[in-house]
Design a protein around this motif. Sequence first.
Motif, short mmCIF file in Angstrom:
data_model
loop_
_atom_site.label_atom_id
_atom_site.label_comp_id
_atom_site.label_asym_id
_atom_site.label_seq_id
_atom_site.Cartn_x
_atom_site.Cartn_y
_atom_site.Cartn_z
N ASP A 14 32.16 59.46 44.95
CA ASP A 14 33.59 59.36 44.71
C ASP A 14 33.83 58.38 43.55
O ASP A 14 33.58 57.18 43.67
CB ASP A 14 34.27 58.85 45.98
CG ASP A 14 35.79 58.88 45.85
OD1 ASP A 14 36.28 59.08 44.71
OD2 ASP A 14 36.48 58.69 46.87
N GLN A 16 36.42 57.10 42.45
CA GLN A 16 37.42 56.08 42.75
C GLN A 16 36.76 54.82 43.34
O GLN A 16 37.21 53.71 43.12
CB GLN A 16 38.45 56.62 43.74
CG GLN A 16 39.26 57.77 43.23
CD GLN A 16 40.14 57.37 42.05
OE1 GLN A 16 39.70 57.36 40.90
NE2 GLN A 16 41.38 57.00 42.34
N ILE A 17 35.66 55.03 44.11
CA ILE A 17 34.95 53.90 44.70
C ILE A 17 34.35 53.03 43.60
O ILE A 17 34.48 51.82 43.60
CB ILE A 17 33.84 54.39 45.66
CG1 ILE A 17 34.46 55.18 46.85
CG2 ILE A 17 32.99 53.23 46.16
CD1 ILE A 17 35.13 54.32 47.89
N ARG A 19 35.37 52.86 40.66
CA ARG A 19 36.44 52.32 39.85
C ARG A 19 36.83 50.89 40.29
O ARG A 19 37.12 50.04 39.46
CB ARG A 19 37.64 53.25 39.96
CG ARG A 19 38.63 53.11 38.82
CD ARG A 19 39.55 54.31 38.85
NE ARG A 19 40.82 54.07 38.19
CZ ARG A 19 41.82 54.94 38.25
NH1 ARG A 19 41.71 56.06 38.95
NH2 ARG A 19 42.94 54.68 37.61
N PHE A 20 36.84 50.66 41.63
CA PHE A 20 37.18 49.29 42.05
C PHE A 20 35.96 48.47 42.41
O PHE A 20 35.96 47.26 42.32
CB PHE A 20 38.19 49.29 43.21
CG PHE A 20 37.65 49.77 44.53
CD1 PHE A 20 37.89 51.07 44.95
CD2 PHE A 20 36.93 48.92 45.36
CE1 PHE A 20 37.41 51.52 46.16
CE2 PHE A 20 36.44 49.37 46.57
CZ PHE A 20 36.68 50.67 46.98
N PRO A 23 34.32 46.46 39.09
CA PRO A 23 34.91 45.17 38.73
C PRO A 23 34.75 44.12 39.82
O PRO A 23 34.55 42.94 39.51
CB PRO A 23 36.38 45.49 38.49
CG PRO A 23 36.60 46.89 38.89
CD PRO A 23 35.27 47.56 39.01
N ALA A 24 34.83 44.54 41.10
CA ALA A 24 34.71 43.58 42.19
C ALA A 24 33.33 42.95 42.20
O ALA A 24 33.18 41.73 42.32
CB ALA A 24 34.99 44.28 43.53
N PRO A 60 26.82 64.62 47.99
CA PRO A 60 26.85 66.08 47.90
C PRO A 60 25.47 66.71 47.80
O PRO A 60 25.27 67.82 48.26
CB PRO A 60 27.67 66.33 46.62
CG PRO A 60 27.53 65.09 45.81
CD PRO A 60 27.36 63.96 46.79
N ALA A 84 31.31 56.84 57.05
CA ALA A 84 32.59 57.15 57.70
C ALA A 84 32.40 57.00 59.20
O ALA A 84 31.29 57.11 59.72
CB ALA A 84 33.01 58.57 57.35
N LYS A 105 34.00 53.00 55.89
CA LYS A 105 35.14 53.30 55.03
C LYS A 105 36.37 53.56 55.89
O LYS A 105 36.23 54.21 56.92
CB LYS A 105 34.87 54.57 54.22
CG LYS A 105 33.94 54.40 53.05
CD LYS A 105 33.84 55.76 52.36
CE LYS A 105 32.91 55.74 51.17
NZ LYS A 105 32.80 57.07 50.56
N PRO A 106 37.57 53.20 55.55
CA PRO A 106 37.86 52.34 54.39
C PRO A 106 37.57 50.88 54.72
O PRO A 106 37.67 50.48 55.87
CB PRO A 106 39.37 52.57 54.20
CG PRO A 106 39.88 53.05 55.50
CD PRO A 106 38.77 53.68 56.24
N PHE A 107 37.22 50.06 53.69
CA PHE A 107 36.75 48.70 53.95
C PHE A 107 37.41 47.71 52.99
O PHE A 107 37.92 48.11 51.92
CB PHE A 107 35.23 48.63 53.79
CG PHE A 107 34.75 49.13 52.47
CD1 PHE A 107 34.69 48.27 51.36
CD2 PHE A 107 34.36 50.46 52.31
CE1 PHE A 107 34.26 48.75 50.15
CE2 PHE A 107 33.93 50.93 51.08
CZ PHE A 107 33.88 50.08 49.99
N HIS A 108 37.41 46.47 53.39
CA HIS A 108 37.83 45.40 52.50
C HIS A 108 36.65 45.04 51.61
O HIS A 108 35.51 44.95 52.10
CB HIS A 108 38.23 44.16 53.31
CG HIS A 108 39.51 44.33 54.06
ND1 HIS A 108 40.68 43.76 53.64
CD2 HIS A 108 39.80 45.00 55.19
CE1 HIS A 108 41.64 44.08 54.48
NE2 HIS A 108 41.14 44.83 55.43
N VAL A 109 36.93 44.81 50.35
CA VAL A 109 35.85 44.45 49.43
C VAL A 109 35.17 43.15 49.90
O VAL A 109 33.95 43.03 49.84
CB VAL A 109 36.40 44.32 48.00
CG1 VAL A 109 35.43 43.55 47.11
CG2 VAL A 109 36.65 45.70 47.42
N GLY A 110 35.99 42.22 50.41
CA GLY A 110 35.45 40.94 50.87
C GLY A 110 34.38 41.15 51.95
O GLY A 110 33.33 40.52 51.94
#
Lengths: 230, 873
Positions: A14, A16-17, A19-20, A23-24, A60, A84, A105-110
């Motif tokens: 994914d 989108q994963i 994507r954040f 940077p984190a 996949p 999941a 998932k979904p999870f806090h980055v921390g």
Amino acid sequence: MTALRPLILVVDDDPQIHRFLAPALEAAGYEPVRADTAAAGLADIANRPPDAVILDLGLPDMDGKAALQRARAFYDGPVLILSARDREMEKIEALDLGAVDYVEKPFHVGELLARLRAALRQRLSHQGARAVVHAGDVEIDLVKRLVLRAGEPVRLSPREYELLARLVEAGGRVVTHRQLLTAVWGPANVDDVQYLRVFVGHLRQKLETDPAAPRFLVTDSGVGYRFVAD
Amino acid sequence: MAPGVGKTYEMLAAGRRRKLEGLDVAIGVVETHGRRETEALIDGLQVLPRSPIEYRGRQLMEFDLDGALRRRPSLLLVDEYAHTNAPGSRHPKRWQDVEELLAAGIDVDTTLNVQHLESLVDVVWKITGVRVRETVPDSALSAADEIEMVDITPKELLERLHAGKVYMAETARLASNHFFKPENLTALREMALRRAAQTVDDQLVGAMRRQGIEGPWAAGERILVLVAGDAMASSLVRAGRRLADQMGGPWVVAHVERPNQPPGDNQATRWLNEALKLAEQLGGSTVVLTGDDLPGAVLDYAGRNNVTQIIIGRSRERLWRTVAGRSLAQALLRRSDGAALHFVSGGAPDTPREPQAHPVAERGWRRWAGYVGGLLLVAIATGVAFVLDRYSTGGDLAMIFLASVLISGLAYGFRPALVASVLAMLSYNYFFLEPRFSLQIGHAADVFTFTIFFAVAAASGWLTGRVRDQARLASRRAAAVTALLAASRRLSGAANQEETARVLAEQASAAAGGRAAVLLPIDQDLVQVASAPGPVILTTAEMAAAHWAWERSEAAGAGTGTLPQLGWIFRPLVGVRGRAGVAGVEANAFAALGEERLVAAMLDQGAVALERAQLAAATVEHESLRRSDKLRAALLNSISHDLRTPLSTVLGSATTLIDYGATLKPEVSSDLLISIREEAERLSRYVGDLLDMTRLEGGALRTRTEWTDARDVLGVAIQRVERRLGQRRLTRDFPADLSVVQIDPGLLEQAVVNVLENAIAYSPDASTIDVAAYEDRSSVLISIEDEGPGIPRADIERIFEKFRRLEEPSDRMSNDRNKGAGLGLSIAKGFVEAMGGRIAAASPLLDGRGTRVLISLPKPPGGAAAAAKPSDP
């Protein structure tokens, strides 16, 4: 500069994963590497072994478990599972196959970064460190095989101590039922989860302030237990 | 044992004792015949009301079986076990009512005179000269748990009779037959005592057997009763039952069919059928043997089945055979070894019979037609002979008459042929032998010729007749076998229950030569699902018989013990695993023994076929349940995946911003914010899809139609997806002039957006999506084409199915984040169809790539559209 930044491989389909997460991870002082498929991830591991791998189970091109198994042939670093909730079995199997921990998932980055830190610390502690662990008013000395609560020694049966030691050694990572049973009771008892319930109950009675709401000996439902130190 | 001994009194007294013991005792029916001491016993016992039955203008008060079944006492007293119910009752006999009560778990006490026992009817007739009509099968008595013998001495009974204590109407009838003679009463008493003793004996033996006590058991006697289609068949069956009772062995009633014998006439068939039916009623089994050599066939069967006793009849009409040295008895005596032979001689005059319930009118007519045909043939021969007489001499003319006899034989069988030969002889003599026009014969030579002629005519007529009858019998058998084979083939080819039922009805109707219907259990009820030929409407009574057949798994209707006045017979279709349904056949169709058996065999086949169809249906149902489970799992999977994926991004991006916001570069922060918005929008679309689907599925979708320009709707829809196009180009091809259509613009917009999103999701970056609108005579069409990988031809119909996406191979998901939950096209289809439009897909378009989705919206007929058409787009 780069040599100091631990290399973290993120395998997830994914975008989108990434994507954040990229940077984190960078912001937390790691060097992220992106792989979109299991095949690409395995190639990356082979070319440039990372300090840790974050592996999504829902890939996949390959079952995440199978990818882990293949990676284990030539890589012994920590692997963190992204999964999941409805893939419970896969998660446990991956842990039994040697993944160090998992994040749902979904999870806090921390939370993810905390698990990642624990995994990396575990890798360092192999070189021999942290013989004494503190959790609240409890002190556990793995060298002297001594457990103190508020400075007073706590009497533990050999089995109770073995169980606690396995959890403490994991350094905050989850240890699966199977792993605990194999280590403490032996391979013949891998399915006797009720032993664990009883002994963890005893340990909580002796160590926790409120055994009904444990703070150190935490249950991961359906997976195993983890010891949360200070 | 006989009227007046005090049975009713005894029954009531016993009933009162049981009531005192605390049992729930009720009186179903009791005949006190005005006797005061008997009436006194009724006091304190509940008497169930009787139900009125209309019969020939009179109202008969009969025992109310249904009332008793509803009341459900523990013990019911029912007088007169052998009573015959009024026509129109459910069962013709009261003992059948009792049988039903027992089956319903109600204990019954009843009364019976010994002369009413079926197997004793002949004996009673011989002793007393009275033929008892109201009979009870012996099996009904054997089933009794207890028998209490009510016995007084004949002298005492006669005294009571003279004192007027015995019911007079019945007495008067019997007295006229000298029934109440001391010697008769003594004989009846002895019979009753023996019968009771025998039952006690049977119970004792049964008890000893159950307890495994060794004992001298009757040494395996097996009785074989041979019957033919004659008047004494039923008597032989009764004799067989008596012997079987005495010897305590099983008994079989056999009939031998001989291929080279003409089949008997209707009367013979009826006798035979009745005898076989009686045998089954009396608890024997029946078998039809086939063989030319009658004694051989019998002894073969006897040998194979360890038969020890053979009963045969010696009727007077077959006496000539004895003279000819062909007696069956002699043959059996000569050839049998081991088996004892019993001869029953003379034919007891048969009970005066009710007029045949189902006369075989057609067949009767056909039989007479044979004689008329023979007559006509002889008349024609006479005419031809007159013509030929002018040209030839008398000797040849005989040949013409001979021909007419031969033709009669071939066409109508041997009896008409014999009659024709007599007619031919008379005609020949009268018209052609000198002196003509008299039956006298002039020349001595002619007498000789004439005699020879007659002998030849009679012999050849008889022979050809037999040949024809045999041929017909053989062809009938062949037809039966063929019909069975055909039925079996067609039944095995039937695809489902309904078709199986239809085939079965057709085959049964064809075999029986009358109407047939098949009823199957559907939702706890028996429903007629097939009939032949043409529709059949069953009356309430017929349906009742069908239900009876279903519930009891036994035949009901014409010729059975239940509702015999009906014109139909209903048989349960019992397969390997149990009841599958009920088949009804019009009873007048059952003429010959063979046909009834053929129909029965066919129904057996049908039952198995139905069972198979029912199993197959259950399998299909199971499969569809499994598939719906799979669909539910897919739905759950889809929801969990499609909700969680955007949520992961939102939560991950948001927590990254919170934890590390200060250290991130501004462009990274804004990118994370954008991804949060995009994923939130994606979630919102998905939730909207789910809501739309729910509305469609729940039938809550309301369309608000208005005159709409499709171009406007397309413009809005394209705007909504524009931001997601990425590198793709979108072209519009709208005409300057387009008819307005009466649709719901909101629904159309969502449908188009869903199709566009699908096109974006499945086409590569930098490709083109073409949107076009145009019209033909009946509709406005919207076409949306992409340059994606296309859809395999086999799947083209299925892309509008719910959660279609989930079944695709994952490698085709080129850019997953653009994809919906697999609901988009399904919703588009639902919306378009709700507005009366159609949606279809075509793929591939060019070079094996691309998909075109075409939405067509109907133009309203007439000028409304033209009037509302905007002048300038």
